[in-house]
Scaffold this motif. Structure first.
Motif, mmCIF file in Angstrom:
data_model
loop_
_atom_site.group_PDB
_atom_site.id
_atom_site.type_symbol
_atom_site.label_atom_id
_atom_site.label_comp_id
_atom_site.label_asym_id
_atom_site.label_seq_id
_atom_site.Cartn_x
_atom_site.Cartn_y
_atom_site.Cartn_z
ATOM 1 N N GLU A 45 -5.155 -8.613 11.914
ATOM 2 C CA GLU A 45 -4.066 -7.879 11.266
ATOM 3 C C GLU A 45 -4.467 -7.579 9.823
ATOM 4 O O GLU A 45 -5.240 -8.311 9.207
ATOM 5 N N GLY A 46 -3.922 -6.484 9.295
ATOM 6 C CA GLY A 46 -4.138 -6.167 7.895
ATOM 7 C C GLY A 46 -2.863 -5.639 7.279
ATOM 8 O O GLY A 46 -2.071 -4.950 7.941
ATOM 9 N N LYS A 47 -2.654 -5.955 6.005
ATOM 10 C CA LYS A 47 -1.474 -5.462 5.296
ATOM 11 C C LYS A 47 -1.817 -5.310 3.818
ATOM 12 O O LYS A 47 -2.146 -6.298 3.152
ATOM 13 N N ASP A 61 -8.970 -8.582 0.798
ATOM 14 C CA ASP A 61 -10.116 -7.744 1.149
ATOM 15 C C ASP A 61 -10.655 -7.106 -0.130
ATOM 16 O O ASP A 61 -10.321 -5.979 -0.474
ATOM 17 N N GLY A 62 -11.511 -7.840 -0.827
ATOM 18 C CA GLY A 62 -11.979 -7.418 -2.148
ATOM 19 C C GLY A 62 -12.992 -6.301 -2.149
ATOM 20 O O GLY A 62 -13.381 -5.814 -3.210
ATOM 21 N N LEU A 63 -13.424 -5.852 -0.978
ATOM 22 C CA LEU A 63 -14.378 -4.740 -0.909
ATOM 23 C C LEU A 63 -13.820 -3.600 -0.051
ATOM 24 O O LEU A 63 -14.572 -2.720 0.357
ATOM 25 N N SER A 64 -12.513 -3.608 0.200
ATOM 26 C CA SER A 64 -11.942 -2.604 1.103
ATOM 27 C C SER A 64 -12.757 -2.526 2.391
ATOM 28 O O SER A 64 -13.042 -1.451 2.917
ATOM 29 N N SER A 65 -13.155 -3.706 2.873
ATOM 30 C CA SER A 65 -13.970 -3.890 4.080
ATOM 31 C C SER A 65 -15.397 -3.381 3.893
ATOM 32 O O SER A 65 -16.303 -4.156 3.638
ATOM 33 N N ASN A 68 -14.183 1.258 2.127
ATOM 34 C CA ASN A 68 -13.592 2.440 2.762
ATOM 35 C C ASN A 68 -12.086 2.391 3.021
ATOM 36 O O ASN A 68 -11.481 3.444 3.221
ATOM 37 N N VAL A 69 -11.447 1.217 3.031
ATOM 38 C CA VAL A 69 -10.017 1.179 3.357
ATOM 39 C C VAL A 69 -9.221 1.463 2.080
ATOM 40 O O VAL A 69 -8.544 0.601 1.518
ATOM 41 N N ASN A 70 -9.326 2.701 1.630
ATOM 42 C CA ASN A 70 -8.825 3.058 0.301
ATOM 43 C C ASN A 70 -7.321 2.899 0.151
ATOM 44 O O ASN A 70 -6.840 2.400 -0.867
ATOM 45 N N ILE A 71 -6.553 3.328 1.147
ATOM 46 C CA ILE A 71 -5.093 3.250 0.985
ATOM 47 C C ILE A 71 -4.553 1.876 1.340
ATOM 48 O O ILE A 71 -3.359 1.613 1.174
ATOM 49 N N GLY A 72 -5.410 0.996 1.819
ATOM 50 C CA GLY A 72 -4.980 -0.336 2.207
ATOM 51 C C GLY A 72 -4.727 -0.430 3.705
ATOM 52 O O GLY A 72 -4.660 0.569 4.422
ATOM 53 N N HIS A 73 -4.575 -1.666 4.153
ATOM 54 C CA HIS A 73 -4.401 -1.944 5.575
ATOM 55 C C HIS A 73 -2.952 -1.790 6.024
ATOM 56 O O HIS A 73 -2.029 -1.916 5.227
ATOM 57 N N GLY A 74 -2.798 -1.523 7.322
ATOM 58 C CA GLY A 74 -1.487 -1.598 7.954
ATOM 59 C C GLY A 74 -0.546 -0.455 7.662
ATOM 60 O O GLY A 74 0.675 -0.651 7.677
ATOM 61 N N ARG A 75 -1.070 0.745 7.424
ATOM 62 C CA ARG A 75 -0.202 1.897 7.184
ATOM 63 C C ARG A 75 0.168 2.548 8.520
ATOM 64 O O ARG A 75 -0.658 3.222 9.142
ATOM 65 N N PRO A 418 -8.695 -2.168 -2.256
ATOM 66 C CA PRO A 418 -7.906 -0.982 -1.907
ATOM 67 C C PRO A 418 -7.110 -0.436 -3.094
ATOM 68 O O PRO A 418 -6.749 -1.163 -4.023
ATOM 69 N N PHE A 419 -6.821 0.864 -3.008
ATOM 70 C CA PHE A 419 -6.153 1.573 -4.103
ATOM 71 C C PHE A 419 -4.732 1.084 -4.360
ATOM 72 O O PHE A 419 -4.178 1.325 -5.431
ATOM 73 N N CYS A 420 -4.111 0.426 -3.387
ATOM 74 C CA CYS A 420 -2.717 0.001 -3.512
ATOM 75 C C CYS A 420 -2.573 -1.325 -4.261
ATOM 76 O O CYS A 420 -1.465 -1.838 -4.410
ATOM 77 N N ILE A 421 -3.656 -1.869 -4.758
ATOM 78 C CA ILE A 421 -3.622 -3.157 -5.454
ATOM 79 C C ILE A 421 -2.724 -3.083 -6.687
ATOM 80 O O ILE A 421 -2.620 -2.034 -7.344
ATOM 81 N N ASN A 422 -2.066 -4.207 -7.012
ATOM 82 C CA ASN A 422 -1.220 -4.247 -8.207
ATOM 83 C C ASN A 422 -1.795 -5.221 -9.240
ATOM 84 O O ASN A 422 -2.798 -5.894 -8.993
ATOM 85 N N LYS A 423 -1.147 -5.283 -10.394
ATOM 86 C CA LYS A 423 -1.642 -6.081 -11.517
ATOM 87 C C LYS A 423 -1.772 -7.556 -11.146
ATOM 88 O O LYS A 423 -2.778 -8.205 -11.470
ATOM 89 N N GLU A 424 -0.779 -8.104 -10.472
ATOM 90 C CA GLU A 424 -0.816 -9.521 -10.107
ATOM 91 C C GLU A 424 -1.964 -9.806 -9.140
ATOM 92 O O GLU A 424 -2.606 -10.860 -9.220
ATOM 93 N N GLN A 425 -2.224 -8.885 -8.264
ATOM 94 C CA GLN A 425 -3.309 -9.069 -7.296
ATOM 95 C C GLN A 425 -4.679 -8.968 -7.971
ATOM 96 O O GLN A 425 -5.603 -9.700 -7.606
ATOM 97 N N VAL A 426 -4.813 -8.062 -8.939
ATOM 98 C CA VAL A 426 -6.055 -8.005 -9.716
ATOM 99 C C VAL A 426 -6.280 -9.334 -10.419
ATOM 100 O O VAL A 426 -7.386 -9.894 -10.407
ATOM 101 N N GLU A 427 -5.218 -9.855 -11.043
ATOM 102 C CA GLU A 427 -5.324 -11.134 -11.747
ATOM 103 C C GLU A 427 -5.697 -12.263 -10.783
ATOM 104 O O GLU A 427 -6.451 -13.173 -11.146
#
Length: 443
Positions: A45-47, A61-65, A68-75, A418-427
């Motif tokens: 599963e991915g989200k 997923d720190g390398l977008s797999s 390539n999984v630019n918009i993120g998983h589970g769309r 993935p491009f959908c990452i937020n500030k807390e996740q970067v941290e």
């Protein structure tokens, strides 16, 4: 009850792992390691930026797999797009002028996004096929023009262009060329502009069909080009009647904070190769995009059929998924988020560099970044096992999937979330890297 559930999950893992070892040949994997260890993860599963494995572990997923999984998983929107297209038209060939609406719409959308006069796309199933298509096309073009000697392709050392025979032969990382019978007429230069000039002079411009480069080298270490490099490359190619191919398989569709990586360097190629981010990995699709000038010349010069095509060139479902993916990137301003979160990621990398003497360099652009590690200070030699390998292994214990790059004596950590990452996740990523580095260095 929880114990029983964990036992069930482990049992399921072991069942599938045994089948995996018997029947699945993994790409870019040690045959021996696969048989001895089995799959490290079996993802179910991915989200968003996370992947879940069969044992219930959630991992960033720190390398977008595979970048390539630019918009993120589970769309689910992409699954719906695929289903709706398959219900209407699952497949039809695009050979011999046959077409369908999804491929027409996607080719139009790609042309709208392209810099300069890049305007016509030949679709493939991925980046390796797209690069092979580019090599065949440029050689065909020069043959049509009566320049029969222009066959050679120049690429950069530390470049990566794929694993088909032609794409492997263009790749500037020797490890990927370590098999018998490479394709002929491929040459390599380092990243100094004088090296390119010298090779053209040595070989003769009348023997060189094209120069190919990634805007930012990915698998070679996330290496940015020298200042003004691609402007000068463009001038050199024009002066010597050489076509310029940009391999945007990793950098295309927003990874660097612009639609395409070359836009950061004010250079427009004659041909652009695309894949990965066009569908965010939800469907296998790539392509070669040629300039209006090149298209018109091919039309004018051609009399017969260009005998090149793949069964799945312009696959209807893949095109529908890619269209929905590009729509999401645009509507959700994900490229804007790439710029903002890319700045945060680079700030975090610099903070890590200040904390850890072993970090010699941090670099990147957008959500494409690298942390380079030093050699052993006492011996000035590489560690027995590269530090980056140990850090990646330790980071997995803390829920982060990254990549170690050790080709050509490098010791580099690479990240491209993935491009959908937020500030807390970067941290969170920065914190895990910090913890993992600290633990590895303490031994």
């Amino acid at each position: 009850m929880i114990l029983k559930k964990n036992e069930d999950l482990q049992s399921k893992y072991e069942e599938l792992a045994a089948i995996d070892k018997r029947h699945f040949m993994h790409p870019t994997t040690s045959f021996k390691q696969q048989q001895e260890q089995g799959p490290k993860f079996i993802f179910t599963e991915g989200k968003g930026i996370y992947l879940k494995d069969i044992r219930g572990n959630w991992i960033i997923d720190g390398l977008s797999s595979l970048w390539n999984v630019n918009i993120g998983h589970g769309r689910p929107e992409l699954g719906i797009a695929a289903m709706e297209q398959m219900k209407k038209l699952a497949f039809s060939s695009t050979f011999a002028t046959n077409s369908h609406e999804p491929v027409i719409r996607l080719s139009e959308k790609v042309a709208e996004m392209m810099p300069g006069d890049l305007s016509m796309t030949f679709f493939t199933s991925g980046g390796s096929e797209a690069n092979d298509t580019a090599f065949k096309t440029v050689r065909h073009y020069w043959e049509l023009k009566g320049c029969f000697g222009k066959k050679k392709i120049i690429s950069r050392k530390k470049s990566y262009h794929g694993v088909s025979v032609g794409a492997s032969s263009a790749t500037g990382l020797p490890a990927f060329r370590a098999f018998p019978s490479l394709a002929p007429d491929f040459y390599y230069v380092d990243s100094q502009i004088e090296s390119l000039k010298n090779l053209i002079k040595e070989e003769g411009a009348d023997t060189i069909a094209a120069f190919i480069s990634e805007p930012i080298q990915g698998s070679g270490g996330v290496n940015l080009p020298p200042e003004n490099y691609f402007k000068e490359v463009r001038e050199i190619c024009d002066q010597n009647n050489i076509l310029f191919i940009a391999d945007e398989v990793i950098t295309g569709f927003g990874r660097t904070g612009k639609n395409f990586g070359m836009e950061n360097f004010d250079a427009v190629p004659d041909i652009m190769v695309i894949a990965k981010g066009i569908s965010s990995g939800y469907a296998p699709i790539g392509g070669m995009v040629i300039s209006e000038k090149l298209k018109n010349e091919l039309i004018e010069l051609s009399e017969g059929v260009f005998m090149h095509g793949y069964t799945y060139s312009g696959h209807p479902m893949c095109c529908a998924v890619a269209l929905k993916n590009l729509e999401i990137i645009e509507e959700e301003n994900l490229i804007g988020n790439v710029r903002n979160m890319g700045d945060k990621m680079q700030e975090g990398f610099k903070w890590l560099k200040d904390r850890h003497e072993v970090i010699s360099d941090v670099r990147g652009m957008g959500l494409l970044g690298a942390i380079e590690l030093m050699k052993d200070k006492d011996t000035n030699t590489s560690f027995e096992q590269p530090l980056s390998v140990k850090v990646v292994e330790e980071a997995l214990n803390h829920g982060l999937l990254g990549r170690s790059i050790i080709y050509e004596g490098q010791d580099t950590l690479a990240f491209a979330p993935p491009f959908c990452i937020n500030k807390e996740q970067v941290e969170k990523i920065i914190s895990i890297i910090d913890t993992s580095l600290t633990k590895v260095l303490k031994g």
